[in-house]
Design an enzyme around this catalytic site. Structure first.
Site, mmCIF file in Angstrom:
data_model
loop_
_atom_site.group_PDB
_atom_site.id
_atom_site.type_symbol
_atom_site.label_atom_id
_atom_site.label_comp_id
_atom_site.label_asym_id
_atom_site.label_seq_id
_atom_site.Cartn_x
_atom_site.Cartn_y
_atom_site.Cartn_z
ATOM 1 N N GLY A 13 0.819 -1.218 0.000
ATOM 2 C CA GLY A 13 0.000 0.000 0.000
ATOM 3 C C GLY A 13 0.842 1.253 0.000
ATOM 4 O O GLY A 13 0.617 2.176 0.775
ATOM 5 N N SER A 15 1.301 3.317 -2.649
ATOM 6 C CA SER A 15 0.951 4.267 -3.705
ATOM 7 C C SER A 15 0.474 5.601 -3.151
ATOM 8 O O SER A 15 0.453 6.601 -3.861
ATOM 9 C CB SER A 15 -0.151 3.663 -4.600
ATOM 10 O OG SER A 15 -1.217 3.201 -3.795
ATOM 11 N N ARG A 16 0.092 5.603 -1.858
ATOM 12 C CA ARG A 16 -0.463 6.824 -1.267
ATOM 13 C C ARG A 16 -0.129 6.878 0.225
ATOM 14 O O ARG A 16 0.339 5.899 0.800
ATOM 15 C CB ARG A 16 -1.998 6.800 -1.375
ATOM 16 C CG ARG A 16 -2.513 6.814 -2.759
ATOM 17 C CD ARG A 16 -4.034 6.866 -2.779
ATOM 18 N NE ARG A 16 -4.649 5.540 -2.744
ATOM 19 C CZ ARG A 16 -5.597 5.195 -1.870
ATOM 20 N NH1 ARG A 16 -6.015 6.048 -0.964
ATOM 21 N NH2 ARG A 16 -6.127 3.989 -1.916
ATOM 22 N N ASP A 64 -2.951 -7.811 -4.815
ATOM 23 C CA ASP A 64 -3.934 -7.604 -3.751
ATOM 24 C C ASP A 64 -3.483 -8.418 -2.541
ATOM 25 O O ASP A 64 -3.440 -9.656 -2.605
ATOM 26 C CB ASP A 64 -5.305 -8.084 -4.257
ATOM 27 C CG ASP A 64 -6.410 -7.872 -3.232
ATOM 28 O OD1 ASP A 64 -6.107 -7.569 -2.058
ATOM 29 O OD2 ASP A 64 -7.587 -8.012 -3.615
ATOM 30 N N VAL A 65 -3.167 -7.746 -1.439
ATOM 31 C CA VAL A 65 -2.666 -8.482 -0.264
ATOM 32 C C VAL A 65 -3.721 -9.442 0.296
ATOM 33 O O VAL A 65 -3.380 -10.370 1.022
ATOM 34 C CB VAL A 65 -2.165 -7.529 0.854
ATOM 35 C CG1 VAL A 65 -0.993 -6.682 0.392
ATOM 36 C CG2 VAL A 65 -3.288 -6.666 1.415
ATOM 37 N N TYR A 156 -12.871 -2.266 12.147
ATOM 38 C CA TYR A 156 -11.519 -1.762 11.861
ATOM 39 C C TYR A 156 -10.630 -1.901 13.108
ATOM 40 O O TYR A 156 -9.495 -2.378 13.015
ATOM 41 C CB TYR A 156 -11.621 -0.300 11.423
ATOM 42 C CG TYR A 156 -10.301 0.382 11.166
ATOM 43 C CD1 TYR A 156 -9.505 0.024 10.076
ATOM 44 C CD2 TYR A 156 -9.841 1.393 12.013
ATOM 45 C CE1 TYR A 156 -8.293 0.660 9.847
ATOM 46 C CE2 TYR A 156 -8.637 2.039 11.781
ATOM 47 C CZ TYR A 156 -7.866 1.667 10.699
ATOM 48 O OH TYR A 156 -6.666 2.287 10.468
ATOM 49 N N ALA A 158 -10.939 -3.965 15.612
ATOM 50 C CA ALA A 158 -10.657 -5.384 15.859
ATOM 51 C C ALA A 158 -9.544 -5.870 14.934
ATOM 52 O O ALA A 158 -8.640 -6.603 15.345
ATOM 53 C CB ALA A 158 -11.918 -6.213 15.651
ATOM 54 N N SER A 159 -9.593 -5.427 13.678
ATOM 55 C CA SER A 159 -8.568 -5.874 12.713
ATOM 56 C C SER A 159 -7.196 -5.318 13.089
ATOM 57 O O SER A 159 -6.173 -5.980 12.923
ATOM 58 C CB SER A 159 -8.949 -5.469 11.288
ATOM 59 O OG SER A 159 -8.745 -4.076 11.072
ATOM 60 N N LYS A 160 -7.171 -4.099 13.600
ATOM 61 C CA LYS A 160 -5.889 -3.480 13.960
ATOM 62 C C LYS A 160 -5.355 -4.058 15.269
ATOM 63 O O LYS A 160 -4.131 -4.166 15.457
ATOM 64 C CB LYS A 160 -6.052 -1.958 14.048
ATOM 65 C CG LYS A 160 -6.276 -1.325 12.683
ATOM 66 C CD LYS A 160 -5.042 -1.501 11.816
ATOM 67 C CE LYS A 160 -5.221 -1.166 10.376
ATOM 68 N NZ LYS A 160 -3.995 -1.329 9.580
HETATM 69 P P1 NAP Z 1 -4.678 5.351 2.464
HETATM 70 O O1 NAP Z 1 -4.205 6.726 2.220
HETATM 71 O O2 NAP Z 1 -6.121 5.026 2.356
HETATM 72 O O3 NAP Z 1 -3.822 4.358 1.518
HETATM 73 C C1 NAP Z 1 -4.075 2.980 1.589
HETATM 74 C C2 NAP Z 1 -3.028 2.252 0.784
HETATM 75 O O4 NAP Z 1 -3.289 0.834 0.913
HETATM 76 C C3 NAP Z 1 -3.077 2.573 -0.695
HETATM 77 O O5 NAP Z 1 -1.750 2.593 -1.196
HETATM 78 C C4 NAP Z 1 -3.858 1.391 -1.277
HETATM 79 O O6 NAP Z 1 -3.487 1.085 -2.617
HETATM 80 C C5 NAP Z 1 -3.398 0.276 -0.388
HETATM 81 N N1 NAP Z 1 -4.281 -0.888 -0.362
HETATM 82 C C6 NAP Z 1 -5.579 -0.924 0.037
HETATM 83 N N2 NAP Z 1 -6.055 -2.166 -0.112
HETATM 84 C C7 NAP Z 1 -5.036 -2.924 -0.622
HETATM 85 C C8 NAP Z 1 -4.924 -4.274 -0.996
HETATM 86 N N3 NAP Z 1 -5.955 -5.121 -0.888
HETATM 87 N N4 NAP Z 1 -3.723 -4.720 -1.492
HETATM 88 C C9 NAP Z 1 -2.688 -3.871 -1.615
HETATM 89 N N5 NAP Z 1 -2.735 -2.564 -1.280
HETATM 90 C C10 NAP Z 1 -3.903 -2.107 -0.784
HETATM 91 O O7 NAP Z 1 -4.255 4.848 3.943
HETATM 92 P P2 NAP Z 1 -3.261 5.510 5.013
HETATM 93 O O8 NAP Z 1 -4.035 6.497 5.803
HETATM 94 O O9 NAP Z 1 -1.986 5.878 4.394
HETATM 95 O O10 NAP Z 1 -3.057 4.255 5.994
HETATM 96 C C11 NAP Z 1 -1.975 3.351 5.845
HETATM 97 C C12 NAP Z 1 -2.034 2.353 7.005
HETATM 98 O O11 NAP Z 1 -1.975 3.057 8.244
HETATM 99 C C13 NAP Z 1 -3.324 1.543 7.045
HETATM 100 O O12 NAP Z 1 -3.053 0.227 7.452
HETATM 101 C C14 NAP Z 1 -4.168 2.262 8.092
HETATM 102 O O13 NAP Z 1 -5.085 1.400 8.704
HETATM 103 C C15 NAP Z 1 -3.078 2.724 9.048
HETATM 104 N N6 NAP Z 1 -3.476 3.878 9.844
HETATM 105 C C16 NAP Z 1 -3.806 5.083 9.256
HETATM 106 C C17 NAP Z 1 -4.178 6.152 10.061
HETATM 107 C C18 NAP Z 1 -4.528 7.514 9.524
HETATM 108 O O14 NAP Z 1 -4.926 8.388 10.317
HETATM 109 N N7 NAP Z 1 -4.401 7.775 8.236
HETATM 110 C C19 NAP Z 1 -4.238 5.997 11.450
HETATM 111 C C20 NAP Z 1 -3.904 4.770 12.003
HETATM 112 C C21 NAP Z 1 -3.541 3.719 11.191
HETATM 113 P P3 NAP Z 1 -4.284 1.653 -3.920
HETATM 114 O O15 NAP Z 1 -3.788 3.070 -4.095
HETATM 115 O O16 NAP Z 1 -3.830 0.750 -5.012
HETATM 116 O O17 NAP Z 1 -5.735 1.584 -3.608
#
Ligand code: NAP
Length: 248
Positions: A13, A15-16, A64-65, A156, A158-160
């Site tokens: 993940g 890409s963003r 896809d993970v 969410y 629970a998964s974390k």
């Molecule tokens: P995000 O901006 O929504 O980006 C999610 C990333 O995961 C994207 O690169 C997406 O790829 C990829 N992804 C989603 N489903 C996938 C799959 N099935 N296989 C492979 N890649 C997949 O998320 P983020 O905010 O950066 O969060 C990153 C991690 O930190 C997550 O695990 C999230 O739960 C955790 N987190 C985030 C926050 C927060 O405040 N943002 C807080 C706590 C924890 P595509 O671009 O291809 O869709």
């Protein structure tokens, strides 16, 4: 101290958001970074380009993970081609926000397939080359809500929370091979995942953050880089919280 020259790092993940910032930070330390994505091929290519423009090494790898066979095949081929996988940052994740009484079975299945099964599948696949190398670093991206809970995020959360048990167990299982397994638990970070939250929810959250602001993806990435570096060689089964003091 944090140098990662010669290492191969897979960031799921990437890409963003946090994954992208982590990939860029690992590349800045000299790692060859593999940018995984599922839909965002264009975005992933832009991350590769940004890293290369700064003199770093990167490549994009879509899978896809949640698909264990695809994950196994992609990581086995990667390990064969590059000869090693030193670092896994299991970052790919999705959130479904809903009260538990309203959440649909398909939503529960998808969140667990990506966030939990995806993390297990990636870890299982990288442990093979790491065992051969008798070294490795695995970091799971959990969340503040996995530890403190949050109304409206039961599935969410629970998964974390599952990732905490997973990391501690893998830390025990593979310590004898010098593979460390840790968690980074972000709080409220500015990414696509949090951009859809309403102004009222955001305001409420800000009041609960002692540092008085949301976090940046780069601030999470810094903790991940530390755990992936030689500087963290004696840390395993641990969680680093990056949340501005929201949960201590
Ligand atoms: P995000 O901006 O929504 O980006 C999610 C990333 O995961 C994207 O690169 C997406 O790829 C990829 N992804 C989603 N489903 C996938 C799959 N099935 N296989 C492979 N890649 C997949 O998320 P983020 O905010 O950066 O969060 C990153 C991690 O930190 C997550 O695990 C999230 O739960 C955790 N987190 C985030 C926050 C927060 O405040 N943002 C807080 C706590 C924890 P595509 O671009 O291809 O869709």
């Amino acid at each position: 101290m944090f140098g990662l020259s010669g290492k191969v790092a897979l960031v799921t993940g990437a890409s963003r958001g946090i994954g992208r910032a982590t990939a860029e930070a690992l590349a800045a330390q000299g790692a060859h970074v593999v940018i995984n994505y599922v839909r965002g091929e264009e975005e992933a290519r832009r991350v590769v380009q940004a890293i290369e423009e700064r003199g770093g090494k990167a490549e994009a790898l879509g899978f896809d993970v949640a698909d264990m066979q695809a994950t196994d095949e992609a990581i086995a081929a990667l390990a064969k081609r590059l000869g090693r996988v030193d670092i896994l940052v299991a970052n790919a994740g999705i959130a479904v926000d809903n009260l538990v009484l309203r959440v649909k079975e398909e939503e529960i299945d998808r969140v667990f397939a990506v966030n939990v099964k995806g993390a297990i599948g990636c870890a299982r696949a990288v442990i093979k080359p790491m065992m051969r190398a008798r070294a490795g670093r695995i970091v799971f991206l959990s969340s503040i809500v996995g530890e403190m809970g949050n109304a409206g995020q039961a599935v969410y959360a629970a998964s974390k929370a599952a990732l905490l048990g997973l990391s501690k167990t893998l830390a025990r299982e593979y310590a004898s091979r010098s593979i460390t397994v840790n968690v980074v638990a972000p709080g409220f970070i500015d990414t696509d995942m949090t951009s859809s939250l309403g102004a009222e929810v955001k305001e409420g959250m800000l009041k609960a953050i002692p540092l008085g602001r949301t976090g940046k993806p780069e601030e999470v990435a810094a903790a991940v880089v530390f755990l992936c570096s030689d500087a963290a060689s004696y840390i395993t089964g641990e969680t680093i919280r990056v949340n501005g003091g929201m949960y201590m």
